[in-house]
Design a protein around this motif. Structure first.
Motif, mmCIF file in Angstrom:
data_model
loop_
_atom_site.group_PDB
_atom_site.id
_atom_site.type_symbol
_atom_site.label_atom_id
_atom_site.label_comp_id
_atom_site.label_asym_id
_atom_site.label_seq_id
_atom_site.Cartn_x
_atom_site.Cartn_y
_atom_site.Cartn_z
ATOM 1 N N HIS A 72 35.350 46.681 39.592
ATOM 2 C CA HIS A 72 33.983 46.666 39.748
ATOM 3 C C HIS A 72 33.033 45.609 39.217
ATOM 4 C CE1 HIS A 72 34.078 51.006 41.178
ATOM 5 N NE2 HIS A 72 34.804 51.363 40.397
ATOM 6 N N MET A 73 32.544 44.620 39.972
ATOM 7 C CA MET A 73 31.817 43.641 39.746
ATOM 8 C C MET A 73 30.332 44.181 39.168
ATOM 9 S SD MET A 73 33.405 40.686 40.105
ATOM 10 C CE MET A 73 31.866 39.699 40.021
ATOM 11 N N LYS A 74 29.773 43.309 38.274
ATOM 12 C CA LYS A 74 28.303 43.507 37.956
ATOM 13 C C LYS A 74 27.445 42.771 39.202
ATOM 14 C CE LYS A 74 28.602 43.719 33.059
ATOM 15 N NZ LYS A 74 28.853 42.780 31.528
ATOM 16 N N TYR A 75 26.404 43.522 39.293
ATOM 17 C CA TYR A 75 25.425 42.980 40.425
ATOM 18 C C TYR A 75 25.093 41.390 40.007
ATOM 19 C CZ TYR A 75 21.632 42.397 43.650
ATOM 20 O OH TYR A 75 20.947 41.723 44.903
ATOM 21 N N GLY A 76 24.971 40.454 40.828
ATOM 22 C CA GLY A 76 24.293 39.338 40.820
ATOM 23 C C GLY A 76 25.375 38.102 40.479
ATOM 24 N N TYR A 77 26.621 38.273 40.083
ATOM 25 C CA TYR A 77 27.583 37.534 39.989
ATOM 26 C C TYR A 77 28.444 36.956 41.111
ATOM 27 C CZ TYR A 77 27.038 38.258 34.783
ATOM 28 O OH TYR A 77 26.815 38.049 33.548
ATOM 29 N N ASN A 78 28.601 35.787 41.175
ATOM 30 C CA ASN A 78 29.466 35.219 42.107
ATOM 31 C C ASN A 78 30.786 35.813 42.243
ATOM 32 O OD1 ASN A 78 31.485 32.960 43.494
ATOM 33 N ND2 ASN A 78 29.605 32.281 43.765
ATOM 34 N N ILE A 79 31.191 36.435 43.225
ATOM 35 C CA ILE A 79 32.307 37.206 43.422
ATOM 36 C C ILE A 79 33.577 36.158 43.487
ATOM 37 C CG2 ILE A 79 33.887 38.754 44.649
ATOM 38 C CD1 ILE A 79 31.402 40.263 45.429
ATOM 39 N N PRO A 80 33.562 35.338 44.432
ATOM 40 C CA PRO A 80 34.695 34.266 44.345
ATOM 41 C C PRO A 80 35.136 33.687 42.969
ATOM 42 C CG PRO A 80 33.274 34.080 46.279
ATOM 43 C CD PRO A 80 32.638 34.889 45.381
ATOM 44 N N ARG A 81 33.969 33.131 42.258
ATOM 45 C CA ARG A 81 34.328 32.589 41.028
ATOM 46 C C ARG A 81 34.680 33.436 40.144
ATOM 47 N NH1 ARG A 81 29.026 30.703 39.485
ATOM 48 N NH2 ARG A 81 28.969 29.476 41.419
ATOM 49 N N THR A 82 34.148 34.655 40.031
ATOM 50 C CA THR A 82 34.525 35.469 39.002
ATOM 51 C C THR A 82 36.045 36.113 39.386
ATOM 52 O OG1 THR A 82 32.085 36.374 38.675
ATOM 53 C CG2 THR A 82 34.051 37.775 37.747
ATOM 54 N N CYS A 83 36.299 36.177 40.235
ATOM 55 C CA CYS A 83 37.817 36.327 40.831
ATOM 56 C C CYS A 83 38.736 35.398 40.462
ATOM 57 C CB CYS A 83 37.854 37.033 42.190
ATOM 58 S SG CYS A 83 37.106 38.352 42.605
ATOM 59 N N THR A 84 38.174 34.383 40.611
ATOM 60 C CA THR A 84 39.085 33.113 40.314
ATOM 61 C C THR A 84 39.400 32.981 38.621
ATOM 62 O OG1 THR A 84 38.602 31.732 41.925
ATOM 63 C CG2 THR A 84 39.424 30.525 40.334
ATOM 64 N N GLN A 85 38.446 33.294 37.916
ATOM 65 C CA GLN A 85 38.597 33.426 36.325
ATOM 66 C C GLN A 85 39.490 34.543 36.031
ATOM 67 O OE1 GLN A 85 34.257 33.545 35.250
ATOM 68 N NE2 GLN A 85 33.860 31.435 35.458
ATOM 69 N N VAL A 86 39.272 35.821 36.509
ATOM 70 C CA VAL A 86 40.022 36.797 36.432
ATOM 71 C C VAL A 86 41.568 36.661 36.714
ATOM 72 C CG1 VAL A 86 40.697 39.217 37.180
ATOM 73 C CG2 VAL A 86 38.378 38.716 36.715
ATOM 74 N N GLN A 87 41.698 35.946 37.831
ATOM 75 C CA GLN A 87 43.269 35.531 38.012
ATOM 76 C C GLN A 87 43.666 34.709 36.992
ATOM 77 O OE1 GLN A 87 42.103 34.278 42.056
ATOM 78 N NE2 GLN A 87 43.439 35.722 43.048
#
Length: 118
Positions: A72-87
């Motif tokens: 689950h993402m927090k509202y307002g964060y860039n999803i592709p950028r955050t997912c890349t950081q997670v990966q």
């Protein structure tokens, strides 16, 4: 995963260990609210049982690992950028802690959460 160590003995790393490493490192990325899990995980959470591998599926073949995460993402964060950081963070953590080679880290966004006020 079993590894021979030059006549000293074997080292075995359970899938659950790799799942926990992946779950913890993913949750540390800014913008990730929580890991997504099924009904069993949600029920366990209500009774105070922490499941560090909630929302994580790991497949290991030899020294190669494939990780599937649901979060689950927090509202307002860039999803592709955050997912890349997670990966990147998950792959680096698994590699540095276990010596395994991460073949892929697949991220599925299960929901978006509004930031909780403290």
């Amino acid at each position: 995963m079993t590894e021979k160590n030059a006549g000293i003995g074997e080292v075995q790393i359970a899938n659950e260990v790799v799942s926990s490493i992946a779950g913890i490192s993913a949750a540390e990325v800014e913008g990730v609210d929580s890991m997504a899990g099924g009904f069993t995980n949600e029920l366990a959470g209500k009774f105070g049982v922490k499941n560090l591998s909630k929302g994580v599926k790991v497949e290991m073949a030899d020294e190669f690992v494939t990780v599937d995460l649901a979060l689950h993402m927090k509202y307002g964060y860039n999803i592709p950028r955050t997912c890349t950081q997670v990966q990147e963070k998950v792959a680096q953590a698994i590699n540095s802690m276990t010596g395994l080679t991460v073949k892929s880290v697949n991220v599925r966004i299960a929901g978006v959460s509004l930031e909780r006020e403290q």
